[in-house]
Design a protein around this motif. Structure first.
Motif, short mmCIF file in Angstrom:
data_model
loop_
_atom_site.label_atom_id
_atom_site.label_comp_id
_atom_site.label_asym_id
_atom_site.label_seq_id
_atom_site.Cartn_x
_atom_site.Cartn_y
_atom_site.Cartn_z
N ALA A 461 29.19 -30.54 -16.95
CA ALA A 461 30.35 -29.79 -16.45
C ALA A 461 31.36 -29.57 -17.57
O ALA A 461 31.98 -28.50 -17.66
CB ALA A 461 30.99 -30.53 -15.29
N LYS A 462 31.54 -30.56 -18.42
CA LYS A 462 32.51 -30.43 -19.52
C LYS A 462 32.01 -29.46 -20.58
O LYS A 462 32.80 -28.75 -21.21
CB LYS A 462 32.79 -31.81 -20.13
CG LYS A 462 33.55 -32.73 -19.19
CD LYS A 462 33.91 -34.05 -19.84
CE LYS A 462 34.72 -34.93 -18.89
NZ LYS A 462 35.08 -36.23 -19.50
N LYS A 463 30.70 -29.41 -20.79
CA LYS A 463 30.13 -28.41 -21.71
C LYS A 463 30.44 -27.00 -21.22
O LYS A 463 30.79 -26.11 -22.00
CB LYS A 463 28.61 -28.59 -21.80
CG LYS A 463 28.13 -29.65 -22.76
CD LYS A 463 26.62 -29.55 -22.91
CE LYS A 463 26.11 -30.55 -23.92
NZ LYS A 463 24.64 -30.42 -24.13
N ILE A 464 30.28 -26.80 -19.93
CA ILE A 464 30.49 -25.46 -19.36
C ILE A 464 31.96 -25.09 -19.39
O ILE A 464 32.30 -23.91 -19.56
CB ILE A 464 29.93 -25.42 -17.92
CG1 ILE A 464 28.40 -25.55 -17.96
CG2 ILE A 464 30.33 -24.14 -17.20
CD1 ILE A 464 27.76 -25.78 -16.62
N LYS A 465 32.84 -26.08 -19.27
CA LYS A 465 34.27 -25.80 -19.30
C LYS A 465 34.83 -25.69 -20.72
O LYS A 465 35.98 -25.29 -20.91
CB LYS A 465 35.03 -26.90 -18.54
CG LYS A 465 34.79 -26.87 -17.03
CD LYS A 465 35.60 -27.94 -16.32
CE LYS A 465 35.43 -27.85 -14.81
NZ LYS A 465 36.26 -28.84 -14.09
N ALA A 466 34.01 -26.00 -21.72
CA ALA A 466 34.47 -26.00 -23.11
C ALA A 466 34.62 -24.57 -23.63
O ALA A 466 33.97 -23.63 -23.16
CB ALA A 466 33.49 -26.78 -23.98
N SER A 467 35.46 -24.41 -24.63
CA SER A 467 35.71 -23.09 -25.23
C SER A 467 34.45 -22.52 -25.87
O SER A 467 34.27 -21.31 -25.91
CB SER A 467 36.83 -23.19 -26.26
OG SER A 467 36.50 -24.14 -27.27
N LYS A 468 33.56 -23.37 -26.36
CA LYS A 468 32.31 -22.92 -26.98
C LYS A 468 31.48 -22.13 -25.99
O LYS A 468 30.93 -21.05 -26.32
CB LYS A 468 31.53 -24.14 -27.48
CG LYS A 468 30.12 -23.84 -27.99
CD LYS A 468 30.14 -23.08 -29.31
CE LYS A 468 28.73 -22.98 -29.88
NZ LYS A 468 28.69 -22.16 -31.11
#
Length: 476
Positions: A461-468
């Motif tokens: 979930a944090k990967k998807i919410k990241a700016s990258k």
């Protein structure tokens, strides 16, 4: 914050009550299992010390009617933490239902159920028919709860389903976990109110229903300015509701004229998917021979210059209805059994990606993605075993444009909030492996590889919410 406090003598009395609740001995006398059934005394004492500090934060007017919190405390005193979690969840559900009633049942049901069964939901008595997960997701859509609260409640619901007293399980809950969940439910649900935007929507719809004269040009201009301050999600909720009101033959003429005078303003502020859904509603009126509703719906679309959003074919309508049925089965009881015949019927419409109607691509992909990610239980990884092959077949036939839609849908609040779960994350990884084909563009492949990269342990979930991730999908 309520001013009630407990003195030292009261706390000592509570500790004594909890410590002397030796229910384990009673189980032994009956010859029943007693190991790992009840929480040990030191755990119960930890709860007894901390529960009052949390409970007293609830305003007295709400506390005196919190029946399931009484059951929660009773379960804690005995040491049945799994039962206590179930009681706590029931209190949350009742509180959310009360908030829905204050917000407006029509708005809620318009967002929660499909058009084909919408007329079955009319009153507060129909709320128990809404599954807990649908209740949560719809409250998020309506901003009755915030994104972060939805994320936390999704986790608590998963825990309730996996280790709570609602299902057979061998899981254990400790005092600090249970206290944390109690704190979240009390502070962020039971003692909290909907967002300011949600309250404005509720008040607007209420005023629209009761207004007995036509909007002035000044009022229309003011409504237009207010719409610019709302999120597209809330604007879409208003659009769905006023369309339903306008096509209701029972609504009076003045209200209909007022709706038509602001329809284009609400339309412009609303997201595309809602417009396609309403186009589908018109097609449904045609199929069901609801001529008056069809006429009114056509008039609404003419006013909004929205005819391009009408359903292109009977096939699109049927697929929409099947998607609504599939997600209802997914959120319902025995979903592993009931999902298969629905997805089997959906797949009978497709041989290749070109067979998927463009106006229903997003709806189909989002629905099947949610079902394939699963419901979070450990059994069969939360995915219907009979439906899994059909889901994978659908995913494997998607072309590059459709893969871009799928990756973009991962940002949807309901989907991304599920991806704090390890079980669901593993299912998503399986999906990403399926769609990682040589036919995908370099950007799609790069996005998939970013999500699959395990060189650093980051929650999906944090990967998807990241700016990258946002940067990678910005060109889709």
């Amino acid at each position: 914050m309520n001013g009630d406090v407990l003195n030292t003598e009261q706390i000592d009395n509570q500790l004594s009550i909890v410590s002397n609740s030796n229910f384990e001995s009673y189980l032994i006398e009956l010859g029943l299992p007693s190991q790992n059934i009840l929480a040990p005394v030191h755990e119960k004492q930890q709860m007894a010390l901390n529960i009052p500090n949390v409970i007293m934060q609830i305003p007295e007017s709400l506390r005196k009617n919190a029946t399931y919190l009484s059951k929660f405390v009773s379960s804690v005193a005995i040491g049945r933490y799994d039962s206590a979690l179930n009681d706590l969840w029931n209190e949350v559900v009742l509180n959310l239902r009360n908030k829905v009633c204050l917000y407006g049942l029509d708005i809620f049901f318009d967002a929660a159920v499909g058009e084909n069964i919408r007329d079955l939901y009319t009153s507060e008595d129909d709320l128990p028919a809404i599954k807990d997960r649908v209740l949560l997701d719809t409250c998020l859509k309506l901003e009755i709860i915030s994104n972060i609260v939805h994320q936390k409640l999704t986790y608590i619901l998963d825990m309730r389903n996996n280790i709570g007293g609602s299902h057979p399980n061998a899981g254990q809950i400790n005092s600090f976990e249970l206290l944390g969940w109690l704190q979240i439910c009390v502070n962020e649900v039971i003692s909290d109110n909907p967002s300011e935007g949600a309250i404005k929507v509720q008040q607007f719809i209420k005023n629209l229903r009761t207004k007995d004269n036509l909007f002035s040009s000044g009022e229309i201009q003011s409504i237009g300015e207010s719409l610019k301050l709302l999120s597209t999600t809330l604007a879409g909720n208003i659009l769905r509701t006023i369309f339903g009101m306008y096509t209701d033959p029972k609504i009076d003429n003045i209200t209909k004229q007022n709706i038509l005078s602001i329809a284009s303003l609400v339309w412009q502020a609303s997201p595309e998917n809602i417009k396609f859904d309403l186009g589908n509603n018109i097609e449904s009126y045609i199929v069901n021979l609801e001529q008056e509703k069809q006429r009114l719906g056509e008039s609404f679309f003419d006013e909004c210059n929205g005819n391009s959003y009408k359903v292109n074919s009977r096939k699109s309508l049927e697929l929409t209805l099947l998607c609504e049925e599939l997600i209802a089965k997914h959120n319902g009881w025995d979903n592993f059994y009931h999902e298969r015949p629905v997805i089997k019927k959906i797949m009978s419409y497709f041989n290749t990606s070109n067979d998927i109607p463009i106006d229903r691509q997003e709806h189909l992909i989002k629905t099947i993605l949610r079902c394939r990610i699963g419901n979070g239980v450990t059994y069969n990884s939360g995915v219907s075993p009979g439906a899994k092959a059909y889901y994978d077949n659908f995913l494997s036939m998607l072309n590059n444009d459709q893969l871009e839609i799928l990756l973009t849908e991962l940002e949807d609040d309901i989907i991304v909030n599920n991806l704090y779960s390890e079980v669901r994350t593993n299912n998503l990884k399986e999906i990403l492996q399926i769609i990682r084909t040589p036919l995908a563009s370099e950007r799609v492949t790069e996005t998939i590889d970013y999500l699959l990269d395990e060189s650093r342990p980051i929650v999906m979930a944090k990967k998807i919410k990241a700016s990258k991730f946002k940067q990678l999908i910005s060109v889709f």
